[in-house]
Design an enzyme around this catalytic site. Structure first.
Site: not given
Ligand code: ITT
Length: 206
Positions: A28, A31, A84, A161, A163, A182, A187
């Site tokens: 990804n 990411k 993950d 995703g 978002d 963000k 997270h």
């Protein structure tokens, strides 16, 4: 959390000792971009490593991350980490959680909004589990980050995703509308920062 895979071989020459490099395994690109940015503050440089592997299915993303790292450790002889991530929706008893990638590919954000049509309880959280493999010690360490929030009523913003449908707690904008903000609070940031602090203290050589 910390797991020993098998004892290290004294004096065994391994690639990570030679190159002192750290690889992030993900398919990804979003990411990778976010994580590289977060790690800059810790002076930790990473390289992108793409490898195909079969992800196990489990109820906990911690288990998925750990088992993925364990599987890849049998194939790769250098230091790496992967992560993950899941979106857990309270009124759906945590669904899609560990099935987030599949749900995103199949019903997508519109499908989630349909499932929550006329539902008042929009509470949800994102959870990321990072699993780092130390090739010298043959150990795996895991780091978890959670961001609570709620699901919006509409798709807002154009990021990747989930978002555009996730509003973090204390904010009015969706992650997608927040842009680079963000990455200050997410997270993923929480999990990666825990990892970075540990990595700089215990592993990183200058
Ligand atoms: P990997 O190769 O790293 O596994 P992936 O995209 O399959 O990449 P995950 O299984 O961890 O990653 O992600 C599950 C789903 O959740 C996936 O569809 C992502 O688009 C989505 N997702 C993960 N992190 C997200 C974030 O920060 N914001 C929005 N959606 C996210």
């Amino acid at each position: 959390m910390f797991h020993v895979l098998r004892k290290s071989r004294a004096g065994g020459a391994i690639l990570s000792d030679v190159n002192n490099e750290l690889f992030f395994i993900t398919s990804n690109e979003h990411k990778f971009r976010e994580v590289s940015q977060i790690l800059k503050a810790y002076n930790v440089n990473i390289k992108w490593y793409k490898v195909k592997y079969t992800e196990i299915q489990a109820d906990q993303i911690e288990e998925i991350a750990f088992q993925s790292a364990k599987l890849l450790a049998t194939r790769l002889n250098f230091d790496f980490f992967l992560e993950d991530t899941g979106l857990f929706i309270e009124t759906l008893n945590g669904f899609p959680g560990p099935f987030s990638a599949y749900v995103y590919r199949t019903i997508g954000n519109n499908g989630i909004l349909r499932l929550l049509q006329h539902v008042e309880n929009r509470n949800a959280y994102f959870k990321t589990c990072v699993a780092y493999y130390d090739s010298r010690e043959k150990t795996i360490h895991t780091f978890v980050g959670v961001m609570e929030g709620r699901i919006s009523y509409k798709i807002r913003g154009e990021q990747w995703g989930f978002d555009p449908i996730f509003i973090p707690k204390g904010y009015k904008k969706t992650y997608a509308e927040m842009g680079s903000e963000k990455n200050k609070i997410s997270h993923r940031t929480k999990a990666i920062e825990k990892f970075a602090l540990w990595y700089v203290k215990n592993i990183k050589k200058t």
